[in-house]
Design an enzyme around this catalytic site. Structure first.
Site, PDB file in Angstrom:
ATOM      1  CE  LYS A  43      -0.357   0.040   5.059  1.00  0.00           C
ATOM      2  NZ  LYS A  43      -1.434  -0.083   6.122  1.00  0.00           N
ATOM      3  CE1 TYR A 270      10.571  32.353   0.891  1.00  0.00           C
ATOM      4  CE2 TYR A 270      10.928  30.221   0.850  1.00  0.00           C
ATOM      5  CZ  TYR A 270      10.796  31.470   0.074  1.00  0.00           C
ATOM      6  OH  TYR A 270      10.314  31.240  -1.319  1.00  0.00           O
TER       7      TYR A 270
END
Length: 386
Positions: A43, A270
Site C-alpha cells: 500500500k 526564508y
C-alpha cells in the site's frame, strides 16, 4: 566508486535497491514454515518505494499475495500485468463493486450491505466475488465484532456470488513483548475462527500477523502472514531488531545546484534563521524540499552527507529546495572538509562512505515513525532502481 544515476529533469531522486528488497523478502519467507503463505503489503505505493517494481521483486523472492489500501492501488497493479491475488485491507465504497469483480481484486468485508451488493454484482457477471472477512478483536478500527463473526457469515453465506478467501484481524501491540492486549486479541480471533469452523463455515486463509508478529510470534503465523514495513529494510520496532537483519531499500539523493562563499553575517533562507558566522563557510543548495517529503520541521536540525561527511542543514527548508553549510578546512571549522562543488552528490537518507543517515534518524527528529518518512519521500521524487 559507486555511480549514482539521476533523472535528466531534476537533480533529486530516491534510489531503490532491488537487491536489498530481495534479501529482505527472503529473510521473512525463511521465517515461515513450509505451506505458510506470505502476503506482501504494498500500500501507499509500497511505502514510497514503487509498488509495481517492488511486487515483481517480492514475488520472485517468495511473496505469494499482495495487499493494498485502495481500489486504485489494486488497479495500478492489475494494469501493470500483476496477476497474483490482491487484497484491499479495508471495505471500499459500494459503488466500486463492479470494478472489483472485473479486475479480480478482493475487498475486505465487514458490513452486510457491502457484502450483498458485491455478491449481486458478481452473480450478474456469472462470477464469484472473493473476499476476506475482517474481524475486530481490539484494534477498534475495522471489522465485524469477534463475537458476531459467525452470525455475520450466516447472514451473507446464502449468496451464490460470494466466496470467503480469507479471514483476518490486525494486532495493535504485536511489537510489545509479553503484551496482555496482544494475547487477548489472538484469543478472541482464534475463538471466532474456531466457532465458525465448528459450524461448518469455510474461513479461507486465516491470517493475523503483521510485520512484528511475523518476527516475534511464530506460534501465530497460522495460514499466512502479512509483511509490510520490514520488507523495505525498516524495523517495525526496537523489539524486532535482534531477531532479523534487514537492509534499507530506499536512499534519497540529490546534487548540488549552487554553492557560494557568502559574506560573514549573510542570512540564509526564508526568515533568515541562519546567519553565516565566519569566513571559509560555503552555503550549498540542492533541490529537495518539503513538497518532496523533507519536512519543514527538520529545518536546522538535520544533517546531510557530502563526500562521506555530515554537513548541517541550515535555514528554513523551502518547498522545493534547501541549503546546507560546509566548514571548509580551517582550524576553527566545526566539521572541516574539502570544498563542495556544483554537481556534487548529496545524501539526505542512505549511506555515503562510512556514514549513514537512516529513516529512523529522520523520524526521531520529526517525532514520527520510519513508515511516514519513506512514504513522504516517495510521493514526488522520481525513483531510480538499482
Amino acid at each position: 566508486m559507486v555511480q549514482h544515476r539521476c533523472p535528466d529533469t531534476r537533480w533529486s531522486w530516491v534510489e531503490i535497491d532491488k537487491g536489498a528488497l530481495r534479501r529482505n523478502t527472503r529473510a521473512f519467507k525463511e521465517k515461515l514454515e513450509p505451506g505458510v503463505r506470505m502476503m506482501a503489503v504494498v500500500k501507499a505505493d509500497a511505502y514510497g518505494h514503487g509498488a509495481v517494481e517492488c511486487v515483481k521483486v517480492m514475488h520472485a523472492a517468495g511473496a505469494d499475495q499482495f495487499a493494498v489500501a485502495t481500489v486504485e492501488e489494486g488497479l495500478e497493479l492489475r494494469r501493470a500485468g500483476v496477476t497474483w491475488p490482491i487484497l484491499i485491507l479495508s471495505e471500499p465504497p459500494m459503488e466500486c463493486v463492479q470494478t472489483l469483480i472485473e479486475n479480480d481484486i478482493m475487498p475486505s468485508v465487514y458490513t452486510p450491505e457491502f457484502a450483498l451488493a458485491y455478491g449481486e454484482c458478481a452473480a450478474a457477471f456469472d462470477k464469484v466475488g472473493k473476499y476476506h472477512l475482517a474481524i475486530e478483536t481490539g484494534m477498534t478500527r475495522i471489522g465485524v465484532g469477534w463475537k458476531d463473526a459467525l452470525e455475520f457469515r450466516h447472514s451473507i453465506d446464502f449468496h451464490r456470488g460470494l466466496s470467503c478467501a480469507g479471514t483476518f484481524t490486525h494486532f495493535a501491540t504485536a511489537d510489545v513483548p509479553n503484551d496482555w492486549t496482544f494475547g487477548l486479541q489472538y484469543r478472541r480471533f482464534t475463538e471466532a475462527v474456531a466457532e465458525m469452523r465448528a459450524a461448518g463455515v469455510d474461513c479461507g486463509l486465516v491470517h493475523c500477523d503483521n510485520t512484528p508478529a511475523t518476527v516475534l510470534h511464530p506460534e501465530t503465523h497460522l495460514d499466512m502472514c502479512r509483511v509490510g514495513v520490514g520488507l523495505y529494510g525498516m524495523q517495525p520496532a526496537d523489539s524486532t531488531r535482534p531477531h532479523i537483519s534487514l537492509d534499507p531499500v530506499m536512499s534519497v539523493r540529490a546534487r548540488v545546484t549552487r554553492v557560494v562563499y557568502p559574506p560573514v553575517g549573510s542570512g540564509v533562507g526564508y526568515g533568515q534563521t541562519y546567519s553565516v558566522a565566519r569566513q571559509n563557510v560555503q552555503i550549498a543548495t540542492f533541490p529537495i524540499g518539503y513538497a518532496d517529503g523533507l519536512a519543514r520541521s527538520l529545518s536546522g536540525k538535520m544533517d546531510v552527507l557530502v563526500h562521506g561527511t555530515r554537513c548541517p542543514q541550515v535555514g528554513n527548508i523551502c518547498m522545493d529546495q534547501c541549503m546546507f553549510a560546509v566548514d571548509v578546512n580551517t582550524t576553527r571549522a566545526a566539521r572541516p572538509m574539502d570544498e563542495v562543488h556544483y554537481g556534487d552528490l548529496v545524501t539526505v537518507m542512505g549511506a555515503d562512505g562510512d556514514e549513514r543517515i537512516t529513516a529512523e534518524e529522520i523520524a526521531d527528529l520529526r517525532g514520527t515513525i520510519n513508515y511516514e518518512v519513506t512514504c513522504n519521500f516517495g510521493a514526488r521524487l522520481e525513483k531510480v532502481y538499482i
